[in-house]
Design an enzyme around this catalytic site. Structure first.
Site, mmCIF file in Angstrom:
data_model
loop_
_atom_site.group_PDB
_atom_site.id
_atom_site.type_symbol
_atom_site.label_atom_id
_atom_site.label_comp_id
_atom_site.label_asym_id
_atom_site.label_seq_id
_atom_site.Cartn_x
_atom_site.Cartn_y
_atom_site.Cartn_z
ATOM 1 N N TYR A 248 -11.813 1.567 8.086
ATOM 2 C CA TYR A 248 -10.855 2.534 7.537
ATOM 3 C C TYR A 248 -11.168 2.777 6.058
ATOM 4 C CZ TYR A 248 -6.569 4.262 5.418
ATOM 5 O OH TYR A 248 -5.667 4.984 4.680
HETATM 6 O O1 LIG Z 1 -2.455 1.244 0.750
HETATM 7 C C1 LIG Z 1 -3.286 1.468 1.585
HETATM 8 O O2 LIG Z 1 -4.401 1.807 1.281
HETATM 9 C C2 LIG Z 1 -2.987 1.262 3.031
HETATM 10 O O3 LIG Z 1 -1.663 0.722 3.173
HETATM 11 C C3 LIG Z 1 -1.341 0.359 4.462
HETATM 12 O O4 LIG Z 1 -2.136 -0.756 4.842
HETATM 13 P P1 LIG Z 1 -1.570 -2.181 4.568
HETATM 14 O O5 LIG Z 1 -1.388 -2.438 3.123
HETATM 15 O O6 LIG Z 1 -2.438 -3.118 5.324
HETATM 16 O O7 LIG Z 1 -0.084 -2.084 5.189
HETATM 17 P P2 LIG Z 1 0.600 -2.844 6.401
HETATM 18 O O8 LIG Z 1 -0.161 -2.680 7.642
HETATM 19 O O9 LIG Z 1 2.012 -2.447 6.413
HETATM 20 O O10 LIG Z 1 0.499 -4.367 5.976
HETATM 21 C C4 LIG Z 1 1.173 -4.836 4.812
HETATM 22 C C5 LIG Z 1 0.961 -6.320 4.685
HETATM 23 O O11 LIG Z 1 1.600 -6.983 5.781
HETATM 24 C C6 LIG Z 1 0.674 -7.847 6.404
HETATM 25 N N1 LIG Z 1 0.991 -7.868 7.856
HETATM 26 C C7 LIG Z 1 0.796 -6.783 8.606
HETATM 27 C C8 LIG Z 1 1.115 -6.789 9.938
HETATM 28 C C9 LIG Z 1 1.615 -7.957 10.516
HETATM 29 O O12 LIG Z 1 1.922 -8.033 11.727
HETATM 30 N N2 LIG Z 1 1.792 -9.044 9.726
HETATM 31 C C10 LIG Z 1 1.486 -9.026 8.396
HETATM 32 O O13 LIG Z 1 1.667 -10.047 7.715
HETATM 33 C C11 LIG Z 1 -0.683 -7.300 6.096
HETATM 34 O O14 LIG Z 1 -1.633 -8.335 6.162
HETATM 35 C C12 LIG Z 1 -0.478 -6.752 4.700
HETATM 36 O O15 LIG Z 1 -0.673 -7.759 3.779
HETATM 37 C C13 LIG Z 1 -1.518 1.491 5.433
HETATM 38 O O16 LIG Z 1 -1.342 1.056 6.760
HETATM 39 C C14 LIG Z 1 -2.847 2.185 5.278
HETATM 40 O O17 LIG Z 1 -2.885 3.323 6.090
HETATM 41 C C15 LIG Z 1 -3.005 2.541 3.828
HETATM 42 O O18 LIG Z 1 -4.129 3.260 3.565
#
Ligand SMILES: O=C(O)[C@H]1O[C@H](OP(=O)(O)OP(=O)(O)OC[C@H]2O[C@@H](n3ccc(=O)[nH]c3=O)[C@H](O)[C@@H]2O)[C@H](O)[C@@H](O)[C@@H]1O
Length: 440
Positions: A248
């Site tokens: 991504y």
């Molecule tokens: O800022 C960005 O660039 C990205 O932000 C998000 O990605 P992410 O930060 O990974 O957001 P989440 O999927 O909501 O995860 C947030 C946090 O929760 C954690 N998480 C996620 C899912 C889960 O089941 N458990 C968990 O602890 C992840 O590891 C991460 O640290 C978006 O999903 C992306 O599309 C975007 O581009």
């Protein structure tokens, strides 16, 4: 009497005896043949006409069906469809913009479309309504936008003919490009969807923009994930972004390079926005804050990832209203594209900004805020972060956006999540037994 086919195409050579034929016989035969030939000619003409009309009907159906619209009574090229586009694109303020919003039924797309429309800009959306997450949420967003007279064309940004048609109907001054395959971890499941939307779709859109007679200025969604394994905090636009941790991120980074090329060769005005984990009402169900809320309410466990040595992961969670202000300011300050019809006339601006909140919060702290708002305890499974594209933390330096866009985030995570939970409970019918009745 021999059949016509037999006369023209004798089945046995013995039946052609022209060298021994009497003149009269020949004459009669000639006339009969001539009459038969003209009948044949007429038949052939009739068949050709029939085939031609069948082919053109088929091609009409095929080309039309590529653009068939979401309402049963509307399809591309029909007057009603064009009328809806024109009306949606109408400007209602002085010096208003005419914006094509890609991914308009998406989370950020919905909010940006509405903000633009509310201040009097012309807005036309395009969205393919794919099923990466529950399409009914996208349809609800669309219904909400329709009540503000914003029309979303159902179609894919890879559809070059559709894009050309839209530009033919409306001379867009700006494109807010938010259509993308989002999600960091899903890239391991379906890598090609990232190439389809974030690379191929982007190029198709840029091709259209560069060849427009009046090239639009483009503002588009990059991502904080381009910082990848960068350890220097906070993340600045000038930091290296050559170590993406997920496909991504790699496609978003590629997008920055691709847009640079179009800026350089064709004079397209480009602004790339690196969004930092955007959240809020009408959000994306695949994101942690959203799926955690759902599971907590249903009494199901949630998985909370932890980094090496049990270090909590952290994100610079950014509230949707702040992001919208950054998007609108980017459109307002975007310099003009210089080219026309595929020819560059001079240098055009190429800008990249972080749009974050500048105050990272750990994932367990996010869970605590949700528990407080939902008045329920989460069943947490603490799991070591799998090697699936995640990064341990993000933290935006926003001074460039502050200086050049006047960007200033004002919503902290507690306030933003309170608003999100309120929306969630109403939308999914937890409040007063009513669902789907929320306004922004
Ligand atoms: O800022 C960005 O660039 C990205 O932000 C998000 O990605 P992410 O930060 O990974 O957001 P989440 O999927 O909501 O995860 C947030 C946090 O929760 C954690 N998480 C996620 C899912 C889960 O089941 N458990 C968990 O602890 C992840 O590891 C991460 O640290 C978006 O999903 C992306 O599309 C975007 O581009």
């Amino acid at each position: 009497m021999p059949q016509l086919e037999e006369e023209l195409f004798p089945s046995t050579p013995g039946r052609i005896k022209s060298d021994r034929m009497h003149y009269n016989t020949m004459n009669r035969t000639f006339h009969r043949c001539f009459a038969s030939t003209s009948t044949m000619f007429l038949w052939a003409l009739f068949l050709i006409a029939l085939t031609a009309s069948y082919i053109s009907f088929q091609s009409f159906i095929t080309s039309g069906s590529r653009y068939l619209h979401h309402t049963s009574h509307t399809s591309i090229g029909d007057l009603h469809w064009e009328k809806q586009i024109r009306s949606s694109a109408q400007i209602r303020r002085q010096n208003g913009l005419t914006v094509l919003v890609t991914g308009a039924a998406g989370f950020v797309g919905t909010h940006v479309s509405l903000a633009l429309k509310k201040r009097g800009d012309g807005v036309v959306g395009i969205d393919n309504f794919n099923d990466y997450y529950d399409p009914s949420l996208k349809k609800s967003r669309r219904s909400m936008l329709e009540s503000y007279h914003i029309f979303i064309v159902k179609g894919d940004i890879n559809d070059q003919k559709l894009l050309a048609k839209l530009f033919e109907i409306v001379p867009f001054t700006h494109v807010m490009h938010l259509a993308a395959q989002a999600g960091v971890r899903y890239a391991m499941e379906n890598p090609n969807s990232y190439v389809h939307s974030n690379i191929a779709g982007l190029v198709t859109l840029l091709e259209q923009c560069k060849s427009a007679d009046r090239q639009p200025a483009i503002v588009w969604a990059s991502s904080s994930s381009v910082y990848g394994l960068n350890e220097k905090v906070p993340f600045s636009e000038s930091d290296q972004t050559d170590q993406p941790a997920s496909l991504y991120a790699a496609t978003k980074k590629a997008g920055e390079e691709i847009t640079h090329t179009y800026n350089h060769i064709y004079g397209l005005s480009i602004t790339g926005l690196r969004f930092f984990t955007v959240y809020g009402p009408w959000g994306r169900p695949d994101m942690a804050y959203f799926s955690f809320t759902k599971n907590i309410l249903q009494g199901k466990p949630i998985t909370v990832y932890r980094g090496k040595d049990r270090v909590d992961l952290a994100r610079d969670f950014t509230y949707i209203d702040d992001i919208v202000k950054g998007c609108v300011a980017s459109l307002d300050t975007a310099g003009k594209s210089t080219g026309s019809g595929g020819k560059k006339r001079g240098p055009a601006p190429y800008r990249i900004y972080n749009l974050g909140n500048t105050s990272p919060v750990t994932v367990p702290a996010l869970v605590s805020i949700l528990e407080k708002n939902l008045k329920m305890k989460a069943k947490k499974n603490m799991v070591e972060m799998p090697g699936n594209g995640d990064v341990p933390f993000t933290h935006a330096n926003i001074s460039l956006a502050q200086r050049e866009l006047g960007y200033k985030p004002t919503t902290d995570l507690s306030t933003g999540l309170r608003k999100f939970v309120k929306w969630y409970l109403t939308y999914y019918g937890y409040n007063q037994g009513k669902g789907n009745s929320v306004n922004l």
